[in-house]
Scaffold this active site. Structure first.
Site, PDB file in Angstrom:
ATOM      1  N   ASN A 171      37.258  60.087  41.523  1.00 52.80           N
ATOM      2  CA  ASN A 171      38.244  59.211  40.863  1.00 52.80           C
ATOM      3  C   ASN A 171      37.815  57.757  40.961  1.00 52.80           C
ATOM      4  O   ASN A 171      37.972  56.989  40.000  1.00 52.80           O
ATOM      5  CB  ASN A 171      39.629  59.394  41.488  1.00 52.80           C
ATOM      6  CG  ASN A 171      40.339  60.598  40.916  1.00 52.80           C
ATOM      7  OD1 ASN A 171      40.764  60.580  39.768  1.00 52.80           O
ATOM      8  ND2 ASN A 171      40.431  61.661  41.708  1.00 52.80           N
TER       9      ASN A 171
ATOM     10  N   ARG B 127      47.496  53.056  64.649  1.00 53.05           N
ATOM     11  CA  ARG B 127      47.560  52.961  63.192  1.00 53.05           C
ATOM     12  C   ARG B 127      47.778  51.516  62.722  1.00 53.05           C
ATOM     13  O   ARG B 127      47.201  51.076  61.729  1.00 53.05           O
ATOM     14  CB  ARG B 127      48.689  53.863  62.686  1.00 53.05           C
ATOM     15  CG  ARG B 127      48.763  54.021  61.193  1.00 53.05           C
ATOM     16  CD  ARG B 127      49.814  55.021  60.783  1.00 53.05           C
ATOM     17  NE  ARG B 127      49.558  56.350  61.317  1.00 53.05           N
ATOM     18  CZ  ARG B 127      48.671  57.206  60.813  1.00 53.05           C
ATOM     19  NH1 ARG B 127      47.962  56.878  59.762  1.00 53.05           N
ATOM     20  NH2 ARG B 127      48.495  58.390  61.351  1.00 53.05           N
TER      21      ARG B 127
ATOM     22  N   HIS C 129      47.814  61.830  42.853  1.00 44.79           N
ATOM     23  CA  HIS C 129      48.157  63.048  43.590  1.00 44.79           C
ATOM     24  C   HIS C 129      48.034  64.235  42.628  1.00 44.79           C
ATOM     25  O   HIS C 129      48.555  64.179  41.506  1.00 44.79           O
ATOM     26  CB  HIS C 129      49.595  62.934  44.112  1.00 44.79           C
ATOM     27  CG  HIS C 129      50.005  64.097  44.949  1.00 44.79           C
ATOM     28  ND1 HIS C 129      49.629  64.239  46.270  1.00 44.79           N
ATOM     29  CD2 HIS C 129      50.746  65.195  44.656  1.00 44.79           C
ATOM     30  CE1 HIS C 129      50.126  65.364  46.751  1.00 44.79           C
ATOM     31  NE2 HIS C 129      50.804  65.958  45.799  1.00 44.79           N
TER      32      HIS C 129
HETATM   33  C1  GRF Z   1      41.868  64.148  44.184  1.00 45.63           C
HETATM   34  O1  GRF Z   1      42.252  65.445  43.842  1.00 45.63           O
HETATM   35  C2  GRF Z   1      43.076  63.267  44.349  1.00 45.63           C
HETATM   36  O2  GRF Z   1      44.113  63.602  43.485  1.00 45.63           O
HETATM   37  C3  GRF Z   1      43.473  63.548  45.771  1.00 45.63           C
HETATM   38  O3  GRF Z   1      42.264  63.667  46.459  1.00 45.63           O
HETATM   39  C4  GRF Z   1      41.230  64.083  45.575  1.00 45.63           C
HETATM   40  C5  GRF Z   1      40.144  63.063  45.650  1.00 45.63           C
HETATM   41  O4  GRF Z   1      38.995  63.443  44.944  1.00 45.63           O
HETATM   42  N1  GRF Z   1      44.347  62.509  46.249  1.00 45.63           N
HETATM   43  P1  GRF Z   1      37.852  62.372  44.671  1.00 45.63           P
HETATM   44  O5  GRF Z   1      37.411  61.852  46.051  1.00 45.63           O
HETATM   45  O6  GRF Z   1      38.428  61.287  43.827  1.00 45.63           O
HETATM   46  O7  GRF Z   1      36.753  63.125  43.998  1.00 45.63           O
END
Ligand code: GRF
Length: 196
Positions: free
Chosen positions: A17, A72, A116
């Protein structure tokens, strides 16, 4: 041209992403520029993808914090420091596998989003694709939403639907959703940036 918002992407792993966002933000008319990638892990494969794309990277190593008995809040303070040092105006979580403290989230409220892999509010939390299969739904998808202190509960910016097929496994459904994520996230970020 109006100045483009400086965007940071937070990752922990693969970074597909992240890559989609970096590529989309290369367009001259995109309202943001990706100037920083922060990883919670030094071995995240996405780090080299970011470097190859010419984006600055920094690791705020969660293992080091745990080893040093730093909590944290200390972790999130360092994260905040890195973001402010780079003059970041907007934060995208992209597979960032850490819960952020309420204090950190409040500091970035309205300027931090997450993707998500479910149609929220359905299937919040871990393994949403497996949750969707277990529930027997015929349609699932992905959601880009603002981050609020409660996990996966912030206002939605955009969603994309994908079919759940009878012979789907967690892997096949995840792959179908991920493909949709790569289109949805850049569009949703554009929407969020245009609201600033
Ligand atoms: C994706 O499925 C996103 O929706 C979730 O974690 C995954 C990350 O994948 N939060 P990438 O690292 O972006 O390939």
């Amino acid at each position: 041209m109006a100045s483009r918002t400086r965007v940071a992407i937070l990752i922990s792993g693969r970074g597909s992403n992240m890559q989609a966002l970096i590529e989309a933000a290369r367009a001259a008319d995109y309202p943001g520029e990706v100037v920083l990638v922060v990883s919670s892990r030094g071995d995240a494969p996405g780090l080299s993808v970011a470097r190859e794309a010419g984006v600055a990277t920094v690791v705020v190593d969660h293992v080091r914090f745990r080893r040093e008995n730093r909590d944290r809040e200390a972790y999130d303070a360092e994260l905040h420091h890195e973001l402010t040092k780079a003059n970041i105006g907007f934060v995208c979580l992209a597979g960032f596998m850490r819960i952020l403290s309420d204090g950190f989230v409040r500091k970035w409220e309205g300027r931090i989003v997450n993707i998500h892999p479910s149609l929220l509010p359905a299937f919040r939390g871990l393994k949403p694709q497996a949750q969707a299969l277990a529930a027997g739904v015929k349609v699932s998808g992905c959601t880009v939403h603002y981050v609020v202190p409660e996990l996966d509960a912030g206002p939605s910016i955009a969603q994309a639907e994908v079919p759940v097929l009878p012979d789907d496994t967690e892997a096949t459904l995840s792959a179908r959703i991920l493909e949709a994520e790569h289109t949805l996230y850049p569009q949703a970020l554009k929407t969020a940036l245009s609201r600033l």
